[in-house]
Design an enzyme around this catalytic site. Structure first.
Site, PDB file in Angstrom:
ATOM      1  N   GLY A  83       0.816  -1.212   0.000  1.00 43.06           N
ATOM      2  CA  GLY A  83       0.000   0.000   0.000  1.00 43.06           C
ATOM      3  C   GLY A  83       0.850   1.262   0.000  1.00 43.06           C
ATOM      4  CB  THR A  84       3.963   2.149   1.794  1.00 42.74           C
ATOM      5  OG1 THR A  84       3.403   1.879   3.085  1.00 42.74           O
ATOM      6  CG2 THR A  84       4.921   3.327   1.881  1.00 42.74           C
ATOM      7  CG  ASN A 169      -5.228   3.895   9.318  1.00 40.15           C
ATOM      8  OD1 ASN A 169      -5.647   4.859   8.685  1.00 40.15           O
ATOM      9  ND2 ASN A 169      -4.187   3.975  10.101  1.00 40.15           N
ATOM     10  CB  ALA A 218      -1.288  -8.677  -0.577  1.00 39.70           C
ATOM     11  CB  THR A 257      11.951  -9.637 -11.880  1.00 41.52           C
ATOM     12  OG1 THR A 257      12.926  -9.439 -12.897  1.00 41.52           O
ATOM     13  CG2 THR A 257      11.324 -11.011 -12.022  1.00 41.52           C
ATOM     14  CB  CYS A 345       5.615   4.432  20.729  1.00 44.55           C
ATOM     15  SG  CYS A 345       6.907   4.567  21.944  1.00 44.55           S
TER      16      CYS A 345
HETATM   17  N1  PLP Z   1      -2.834   2.901   3.980  1.00 37.45           N
HETATM   18  C1  PLP Z   1      -3.522   2.533   5.067  1.00 37.45           C
HETATM   19  C2  PLP Z   1      -4.852   3.136   5.338  1.00 37.45           C
HETATM   20  C3  PLP Z   1      -2.987   1.577   5.940  1.00 37.45           C
HETATM   21  O1  PLP Z   1      -3.684   1.216   7.017  1.00 37.45           O
HETATM   22  C4  PLP Z   1      -1.713   1.017   5.649  1.00 37.45           C
HETATM   23  C5  PLP Z   1      -1.090   0.034   6.566  1.00 37.45           C
HETATM   24  O2  PLP Z   1      -1.246   0.108   7.764  1.00 37.45           O
HETATM   25  C6  PLP Z   1      -1.047   1.430   4.480  1.00 37.45           C
HETATM   26  C7  PLP Z   1      -1.630   2.377   3.673  1.00 37.45           C
HETATM   27  C8  PLP Z   1       0.293   0.880   4.103  1.00 37.45           C
HETATM   28  O3  PLP Z   1       0.173  -0.384   3.510  1.00 37.45           O
HETATM   29  P1  PLP Z   1       1.437  -1.378   3.437  1.00 37.45           P
HETATM   30  O4  PLP Z   1       1.653  -1.894   4.821  1.00 37.45           O
HETATM   31  O5  PLP Z   1       1.030  -2.440   2.475  1.00 37.45           O
HETATM   32  O6  PLP Z   1       2.585  -0.575   2.930  1.00 37.45           O
END
Ligand code: PLP
Length: 406
Positions: A83-84, A169, A218, A257, A345
């Site tokens: 996601g990042t 989140n 994932a 890859t 933290c």
């Molecule tokens: N975006 C949200 C809302 C998340 O909760 C998270 C992970 O905690 C991420 C992005 C980042 O995803 P990843 O851990 O796959 O990099």
């Protein structure tokens, strides 16, 4: 017909009660099986020989499955490391649509975004602006509209990119993404949506959301850590400035890859989560509601953030005045229950959650914020164990206070 959800916790976790599914999830059996099969796939997906074509097949099968979860076209799925990276890939002044290749010159971000969005991708700090949320934790659409109007009126040709997450989140609060998209598009902007927490838990149809790009991961839906995707609503949207340039993989949007094993696991998890979406959501919401009712019985002064709003069915974040999250987390962990806090933290100091700060939650309450996030395998017993540990914690704290007072 919906299939039963077989997303179970593994043996090492079975003694414990794992209620931190928003942090990460155990592997789904379907993902484990797909990955185990992929281990023996030796080829490089870019090779033309049979071994290469076998690896390519796994990647393309996963692409179809991931696309299916969002109702997108497979060719619009760009696999990333998570996601990042998907957020960072989208947040570029070079994100373009059609033949319009002029750079986006402003990034508007909701005040409750994940740090990977708040970092702003490749936008310079001076061109990033916050859009506030209401005290409910929902984006202030009037403030977004006002800002878009000002940009249009005063800065001719300003072309904004807006980032709004689908569901938060920490609180689980679901955002009015389609409404925001209408405002953004009317102002000539593009909308990026971080759906990392919502994908696999609630419907995330990219057309319904009207998001231009969507980030998913994932490991939040039963797949492996280290795989994710940026999904585009249309082929006309271009990642003009890939993070990794190289051998032209992912149609030139992400060199390197492919992580065939991770991608295979991601595809299987996405398909399994999608097949069981509605019944699993109903079951988790019922468990979550039961948990909140029992919590209120013990701690009538508990504040449940986002209560009464549309939230992820698996998430509850609450605080009880006088109980620090740190204390609660340690006590619950000792009792065998894994949850998390809304506070971060860093350098040994516990800071309040920026999400709660954006919602104007007083700091004294915010330091007590505990997040419980359920998963498809969570049971009534899990909730009972958590509640019994909470009861013991509250009883222990009030006994301690009585002794101090005596
Ligand atoms: N975006 C949200 C809302 C998340 O909760 C998270 C992970 O905690 C991420 C992005 C980042 O995803 P990843 O851990 O796959 O990099």
């Amino acid at each position: 017909m919906a299939e039963p959800d077989r997303h179970e916790v593994d043996a090492t976790m079975s003694e414990r009660v794992y209620l931190d599914w928003n942090a990460t999830t155990p592997l789904r059996p379907e993902a484990r099986a797909a990955m185990a099969a992929a281990f023996d796939c030796a080829g490089n997906p870019s090779s033309v020989h049979a071994e290469g074509r076998a690896a390519r097949y796994l990647v393309e099968q996963a692409r179809e499955r991931v696309a299916g979860l969002l109702g997108a076209e497979p060719r619009n799925v760009i696999f990333t490391s998570g996601g990042t990276e998907a957020n960072a890939l989208a947040l570029s002044p070079q994100l373009a649509v059609g033949g319009d290749k002029g750079p986006r010159d402003r990034l508007l971000i909701s005040a409750i975004e994940h740090p990977s969005v708040r970092a702003g991708g490749r936008f310079a700090g001076a061109s990033i602006e916050d859009v506030p949320v209401l005290s409910s934790g929902v984006i202030d659409l009037a403030a977004l509209q006002a800002r878009l109007d000002v940009l249009r009126a005063t800065e001719t040709g300003v072309r904004p990119l807006v980032a709004l997450m689908h569901a938060n989140n920490e609180t689980g609060v679901v955002q009015p993404v389609a409404e925001a998209a209408a405002l953004v598009h009317a102002a000539g902007g593009l909308l990026h949506v971080d759906a990392v927490q919502s994908a696999g838990k609630i419907p995330c149809d990219i057309e319904r959301l009207q998001a231009d790009t969507v980030a998913i991961s994932a490991h939040k839906l039963g797949g492996p850590k280290g795989a994710g995707a940026l999904v585009k609503r249309s082929e006309a949207i271009h990642v003009g400035d890939p993070l990794f340039k190289g051998g032209g993989q992912e149609r030139g949007s992400r060199g390197g890859t492919e992580n065939v094993i991770g991608i295979a696991g991601f595809g299987a998890a996405a398909e399994a989560a999608g097949n069981a979406l509605a019944p699993t959501a109903l079951r988790m919401a019922a468990l979550r509601d039961r948990l909140e009712a029992m919590l209120r019985d013990i701690s009538p002064d508990a504040v449940i953030f986002g209560e009464g709003l549309e939230r992820l069915p698996n998430t509850t974040m609450f605080a009880v005045p006088g109980i620090k999250a740190e204390t609660a987390l340690i006590a619950l962990d000792l009792a065998g229950v894994a949850v998390s806090s809304g506070s971060a933290c860093s350098s040994g100091k516990v800071a309040g959650s920026p999400v709660l700060a954006a919602m104007n939650v007083p700091a004294a309450l915010a330091i007590g914020a505990v997040r419980v996030s359920l998963g498809p395998a969570s049971t009534d017993r899990d909730v009972d164990v958590l509640i019994s540990a909470w009861r013991n914690l509250v009883a222990g704290l009030s006994k301690g206070r009585r002794e101090v007072a005596a």
